[in-house]
Design a protein around this motif. Structure first.
Motif, PDB file in Angstrom:
ATOM      1  N   ARG A  59      -9.508  -6.145  -5.040  1.00 54.90           N
ATOM      2  CA  ARG A  59      -7.253  -5.099  -4.700  1.00 54.90           C
ATOM      3  C   ARG A  59      -7.020  -6.388  -3.230  1.00 54.90           C
ATOM      4  NH1 ARG A  59      -4.733  -0.155  -6.369  1.00 54.90           N
ATOM      5  NH2 ARG A  59      -6.854  -0.229  -6.583  1.00 54.90           N
ATOM      6  N   GLU A  60      -5.916  -6.764  -2.996  1.00 53.72           N
ATOM      7  CA  GLU A  60      -5.467  -7.019  -2.344  1.00 53.72           C
ATOM      8  C   GLU A  60      -4.103  -6.371  -1.581  1.00 53.72           C
ATOM      9  OE1 GLU A  60      -3.558 -11.596  -0.925  1.00 53.72           O
ATOM     10  OE2 GLU A  60      -4.728 -11.290  -2.668  1.00 53.72           O
ATOM     11  N   VAL A  61      -4.252  -6.353  -0.601  1.00 51.29           N
ATOM     12  CA  VAL A  61      -3.186  -5.021  -0.054  1.00 51.29           C
ATOM     13  C   VAL A  61      -2.168  -5.682   0.885  1.00 51.29           C
ATOM     14  CG1 VAL A  61      -3.943  -3.050  -1.323  1.00 51.29           C
ATOM     15  CG2 VAL A  61      -4.119  -3.550   0.656  1.00 51.29           C
ATOM     16  N   ALA A  62      -1.261  -4.934   1.342  1.00 51.52           N
ATOM     17  CA  ALA A  62      -0.696  -5.479   2.543  1.00 51.52           C
ATOM     18  C   ALA A  62       0.183  -3.930   2.727  1.00 51.52           C
ATOM     19  CB  ALA A  62       0.866  -6.413   2.076  1.00 51.52           C
ATOM     20  N   LEU A  63       0.680  -3.594   3.968  1.00 56.14           N
ATOM     21  CA  LEU A  63       1.069  -2.365   4.318  1.00 56.14           C
ATOM     22  C   LEU A  63       2.925  -2.596   4.117  1.00 56.14           C
ATOM     23  CD1 LEU A  63      -0.382  -2.066   8.028  1.00 56.14           C
ATOM     24  CD2 LEU A  63      -1.587  -0.582   5.793  1.00 56.14           C
ATOM     25  N   GLY A  64       3.422  -3.614   4.454  1.00 62.07           N
ATOM     26  CA  GLY A  64       4.615  -3.223   4.281  1.00 62.07           C
ATOM     27  C   GLY A  64       5.319  -4.854   3.946  1.00 62.07           C
ATOM     28  N   ASN A  65       6.740  -5.286   4.030  1.00 62.81           N
ATOM     29  CA  ASN A  65       7.263  -6.580   4.330  1.00 62.81           C
ATOM     30  C   ASN A  65       7.264  -7.114   5.577  1.00 62.81           C
ATOM     31  OD1 ASN A  65       8.081  -8.458   3.249  1.00 62.81           O
ATOM     32  ND2 ASN A  65      10.463  -7.523   2.793  1.00 62.81           N
ATOM     33  N   TYR A  66       6.024  -7.023   6.362  1.00 62.08           N
ATOM     34  CA  TYR A  66       6.480  -7.260   7.367  1.00 62.08           C
ATOM     35  C   TYR A  66       4.973  -8.143   7.968  1.00 62.08           C
ATOM     36  CZ  TYR A  66       4.074  -3.028   8.418  1.00 62.08           C
ATOM     37  OH  TYR A  66       3.416  -1.959   8.141  1.00 62.08           O
ATOM     38  N   VAL A  67       5.039  -8.994   9.329  1.00 61.46           N
ATOM     39  CA  VAL A  67       3.455  -9.348   9.001  1.00 61.46           C
ATOM     40  C   VAL A  67       2.589  -9.283  10.260  1.00 61.46           C
ATOM     41  CG1 VAL A  67       2.714 -11.435   9.780  1.00 61.46           C
ATOM     42  CG2 VAL A  67       4.132 -11.730   7.815  1.00 61.46           C
ATOM     43  N   ILE A  68       1.768  -8.723  10.127  1.00 56.77           N
ATOM     44  CA  ILE A  68       0.997  -8.417  11.896  1.00 56.77           C
ATOM     45  C   ILE A  68      -0.050  -9.441  12.135  1.00 56.77           C
ATOM     46  CG2 ILE A  68       2.029  -6.186  11.635  1.00 56.77           C
ATOM     47  CD1 ILE A  68      -1.274  -5.490  10.443  1.00 56.77           C
ATOM     48  N   PHE A 120       0.555  -1.084   0.104  1.00 58.35           N
ATOM     49  CA  PHE A 120       0.074  -0.084  -0.153  1.00 58.35           C
ATOM     50  C   PHE A 120       0.597   1.109   0.603  1.00 58.35           C
ATOM     51  CE2 PHE A 120      -2.693   3.501   2.206  1.00 58.35           C
ATOM     52  CZ  PHE A 120      -3.567   3.030   1.554  1.00 58.35           C
ATOM     53  N   GLN A 121       0.606   2.216  -0.798  1.00 57.88           N
ATOM     54  CA  GLN A 121       1.608   3.189  -1.240  1.00 57.88           C
ATOM     55  C   GLN A 121       0.273   4.437  -0.883  1.00 57.88           C
ATOM     56  OE1 GLN A 121       4.662   3.541  -1.713  1.00 57.88           O
ATOM     57  NE2 GLN A 121       5.613   1.482  -1.948  1.00 57.88           N
ATOM     58  N   GLN A 122       0.987   5.759  -1.071  1.00 57.59           N
ATOM     59  CA  GLN A 122      -0.189   7.215  -0.864  1.00 57.59           C
ATOM     60  C   GLN A 122      -0.353   7.317  -2.038  1.00 57.59           C
ATOM     61  OE1 GLN A 122      -0.086   9.320   1.996  1.00 57.59           O
ATOM     62  NE2 GLN A 122      -1.492  10.468   1.108  1.00 57.59           N
ATOM     63  N   SER A 123       0.413   6.588  -3.503  1.00 57.60           N
ATOM     64  CA  SER A 123      -0.262   6.853  -4.373  1.00 57.60           C
ATOM     65  C   SER A 123      -1.544   5.393  -5.004  1.00 57.60           C
ATOM     66  CB  SER A 123       0.111   6.133  -5.656  1.00 57.60           C
ATOM     67  OG  SER A 123       0.758   5.439  -5.388  1.00 57.60           O
ATOM     68  N   THR A 124      -1.671   4.735  -4.294  1.00 60.61           N
ATOM     69  CA  THR A 124      -2.789   3.731  -3.955  1.00 60.61           C
ATOM     70  C   THR A 124      -4.111   4.373  -3.418  1.00 60.61           C
ATOM     71  OG1 THR A 124      -0.645   2.333  -2.639  1.00 60.61           O
ATOM     72  CG2 THR A 124      -3.634   1.272  -3.146  1.00 60.61           C
ATOM     73  N   ALA A 125      -3.731   5.186  -2.079  1.00 61.86           N
ATOM     74  CA  ALA A 125      -4.782   5.890  -1.468  1.00 61.86           C
ATOM     75  C   ALA A 125      -5.349   6.684  -2.056  1.00 61.86           C
ATOM     76  CB  ALA A 125      -4.731   6.725  -0.236  1.00 61.86           C
ATOM     77  N   GLU A 126      -4.519   7.794  -2.703  1.00 62.54           N
ATOM     78  CA  GLU A 126      -5.417   9.030  -4.083  1.00 62.54           C
ATOM     79  C   GLU A 126      -5.775   8.114  -5.251  1.00 62.54           C
ATOM     80  OE1 GLU A 126      -1.333  10.574  -5.264  1.00 62.54           O
ATOM     81  OE2 GLU A 126      -1.700  11.769  -2.967  1.00 62.54           O
ATOM     82  N   ALA A 127      -5.374   7.122  -5.611  1.00 61.23           N
ATOM     83  CA  ALA A 127      -6.055   6.249  -6.627  1.00 61.23           C
ATOM     84  C   ALA A 127      -7.580   5.778  -6.289  1.00 61.23           C
ATOM     85  CB  ALA A 127      -5.405   5.192  -6.895  1.00 61.23           C
TER      86      ALA A 127
END
Length: 217
Positions: free
Chosen positions: A127-136, A91-98
């Motif tokens: 759509r399938e999104v992750a916050l980053g390269n880690y697991v919560i 997930f990126q800022q550009s994803t949020a904007e879109a």
């Protein structure tokens, strides 16, 4: 904008959105929050919504049936369906904007345990999104983060449009400059002199020179 959350813990979602800026935005009807308790769609007397993994392996997976029925219950309020998953796109800022510009209804599906039956991502989501390269430990955390990021882009959500224009990530990989408030000196740590001299031209030069860059390695 309407945010639907398919979750095992609706109280987590409401606890975040009932206070501060999100709470005010709900009062002003800028955003709406709707939680769907996944166990209500279990379809069995024990309200079970997970099971063991075909082929073996540790942990449990959320079943496709309850998620399918929960989505169907939303009807035309379902909108854009997002699965929070470590396997998703970052997930990126550009994803949020879109997403903010394209949709007025978004449904989040929170994963838990070892995740969800693969048929959810194959057939039920957009759509399938992750916050980053880690697991919560819970998709609820990720869903709240994504919804909050999108919400901030909605006109009227933030008090000052300039706050949105100047904040971090509006420039690619460039973050805000360091910022300070009173007192001017604390424990021997002082505010840079240029920021208290009142010369706005020099302040702007200093700020641009001291913008931080995002570490994306």
């Amino acid at each position: 904008m309407l945010f639907n959350f398919i979750t095992l813990f609706p109280e987590r979602i409401h606890s975040f959105f009932q206070t501060g800026v999100p709470g005010k935005a709900i009062e002003k009807k800028i955003i709406q929050i709707n939680t769907i308790q996944l166990r209500d769609f279990a379809g069995n007397k024990h309200n079970r919504i997970d099971d063991t993994i075909y082929g073996g392996g540790p942990g449990m997976l959320l079943q496709v049936g309850p998620i399918y029925r929960a989505l169907e219950s939303l009807g035309d309020k379902k909108g854009h369906v997002v699965l929070l998953s470590a396997a998703g796109e970052t997930f990126q800022q550009s994803t949020a904007e879109a997403m903010q510009s394209q949709y007025d209804k978004i449904t989040f599906i929170s994963g838990y345990y070892e995740g969800v039956d693969a048929r959810v991502s194959e057939h039920l989501i957009d759509r399938e999104v992750a916050l980053g390269n880690y697991v919560i430990s819970s998709g609820d955390i990720a869903a709240i983060c994504v919804a909050d990021c999108i919400s901030r882009l909605i006109p009227g959500y933030l008090g000052r449009f300039s706050s949105l224009q100047e904040e971090s990530h509006n420039l690619e990989n460039v973050l805000e400059y360091p910022q300070y408030t009173k007192p001017r000196e604390f424990m021997g740590w002082t505010v840079p002199e240029v920021l208290v001299d009142g010369n706005h031209k020099e302040i702007n030069v200093w700020r641009e020179a001291n913008r931080r860059t995002q570490n994306i390695e």
